[in-house]
Enzyme design. Sequence first.
Site, PDB file in Angstrom:
ATOM      1  N   GLU A   1       0.871  -1.034  -0.102  1.00  0.00           N
ATOM      2  CA  GLU A   1      -0.061  -0.023  -0.225  1.00  0.00           C
ATOM      3  C   GLU A   1       0.836   1.228  -0.069  1.00  0.00           C
ATOM      4  OE1 GLU A   1      -0.692  -2.655   2.082  1.00  0.00           O
ATOM      5  OE2 GLU A   1      -2.762  -3.213   1.710  1.00  0.00           O
TER       6      GLU A   1
ATOM      7  N   HIS B   1     -10.914  -5.111  10.050  1.00  0.00           N
ATOM      8  CA  HIS B   1     -11.728  -4.919   8.732  1.00  0.00           C
ATOM      9  C   HIS B   1     -13.156  -4.316   9.016  1.00  0.00           C
ATOM     10  CE1 HIS B   1      -8.748  -7.977   7.871  1.00  0.00           C
ATOM     11  NE2 HIS B   1      -9.203  -8.031   6.529  1.00  0.00           N
TER      12      HIS B   1
END
Lengths: 346, 335
Positions: free
Chosen positions: A81, A150
């Site tokens: 990322e 998440h």
Amino acid sequence: MTTTLQTTGTREIQFREAINECLRQEMELDENVIIMGEEIAGGAGREEQGVEDAWGGPFRTTVGLIQQFGKDRVLDTPLSEAAFIGAAIGASSTGLRAVAELMFVDFIGVCMDQLVNNAAKMRYMFGGQVKVPFTMMTRIGAGFGAAAQHSESYYSIFSHFPGLKGVCPSDAYTAKGLLTACIRDDDPVVFFEHKGLYGISGPVPEEPYVLPLGKARTVREGTDVTLVGISKMTWTALAAAEELAKEGINCEVIDLLSVSPIDYDHINESVQKTHRLIVVDEDTPVCSMASEICSRVAEEVFDYLDAPPSRVTAPHTPVPYSRAMENEYMPNETRVINTVKKLLNL
Amino acid sequence: MELDRHGLLSLYKTMTTIRHFEERGIPETGQRGMSASVHSSAGQEAVPTGMCANLSDDDYIGSTHRGHGHCIAKGVDPKLMMAELFGRATGPNKGKGGSMHISDMSKGMLGTNGVVGASIPLAVGAALTAKVKKNGKVAVAFFGDGASSQGVLHESMNLASIWKLPVIFLCENNGYAMSTPSEYGVSTTHVSDRAQGYDMPGINVDGMDVFAVYDASAQAVARARAGEGPTLIEAQTYRYYGHTVFDNPLTYRSQEEEDHWRARDPLKQFRDVVIPQGDITAEELDRLDAEAEALMEEAVKFADESPLPAPVELYDDVYVDYPVDMMKRGVNMSV
């Protein structure tokens, strides 16, 4: 959901399809638009085995793009990322209009530096020499038993950073219109998709359209209390308003849509009419969108208030795994109804 | 190496301009009370000079906190840089950046950068733009031995390698990350050894020798322009001063070590190689030194005579488009 901003068109598509349609149309209209992220096609590098698009995105929001635009413009990334968000920012500074997808906002920790120290500050630090037309799409939202890494709804922290903009669409119509605005905007914008909205359908014009960044919308008019919803919480606020209407309590519901800039004027105007405010926010409460809106209303329209500006938010805890606790964690209709009644001394 | 007389003089001119900028500009900035966060690249001149001689204004570089030399080698005007250091409105960043954020998009200079390693993926992104637009440009990510331990470098090298991007990773190993010696902080013998892990060429060069840097860079730039992908170059160089102007490097290194490296000074080495060849005289090089000295005099004067930014300019260029009211609403500003 009724809306004062809805345009014509009766075709109904899902939130996920609205996102996909927007990406496809913007990539057709502007060859400088590229998209990258983990699994946005899926099965990368297996073309010889006939694999082009194994997934089309973890939530199928990017399905079909690689077939139409090819792998030079639809780039599956490795799990890096910091590198690919940074590269998307670098590409956006040098002539492209890059969209990068961060699979879940919980992962922001590994690439926050690129967003905060480069995307948000480059134009300012460079004295206006550069534009960074970068869009980061990412996912928020609890309610899926996905636990604490998440499920978070970290939009508030992004609104804290000067140089970034942010939007939280609440339905298919706002998803397409706001994502189009993000991609066409010359500043870096974060687009927050709530996982609980993907399957929701609604009328969406087929042609591209832009909803302005920085504007809230009123989705239900009322006189007794103003409920400000963010993302999926707009639906929670609306459901509570419908229930309260049966008891003769008339709630106005505002769909915030933009977390930077924040449409304070729209909220103030409503509070001047209803004299009461409740922010319904799935993010945690400390230094949050909810606390920000409450403090602004208290500062700016204090004299109009008949009750303390109030919040229905997640508690100051991570998101728990077990449904037994997760259901309590998320703001729900009952908590909103109880808070409205408390403000009305009922 | 094929450098004509003009090319050789140009290399020396860049190096002496950088040296004079560091030696004059940094103390002058300090005297004006502007910043403690100014980092001298004196001693390291051969690295950006040798690399950028292979680039044009259309190519991009990403730089570091020790980036004055990168700016000058890429063509940024030292007068404007001096104004930026002095916090003047005439700086390329209009006084909003200072030493650690100098940028000049017209020269492909994507900014010096205050976060170690942070500019590396920006250069990768510029290379991605070049690849998508097929415009033949290349990008160079300058970084130090300290940044070689940052995860973002490794992610970026991997990404650039799998996508065969036209980018060069150029590590200026000046021996120290602040006071931490590179032999402590780097697990491999050389940073360039790490290229193997990303399937790209790794070249180790003497960063005090501008010709060695020039040759390695030429090779890497040619590979990038040919679409063959990235290269990692490590240039062994030396930082003459401390991390900033305020630390005394003799608390972590010896005088003997400093003397050893100063004896290999890049400008001196250039003279020792070029003058005996007979085409360029010591007097010509002396003249370039004098011109650089005069340029700094002019730059200091220009910067001193330049206006300061108006305080209200602090709201400018946060965004392309955003309500200014939102930046100051309710916080009781005075402008």
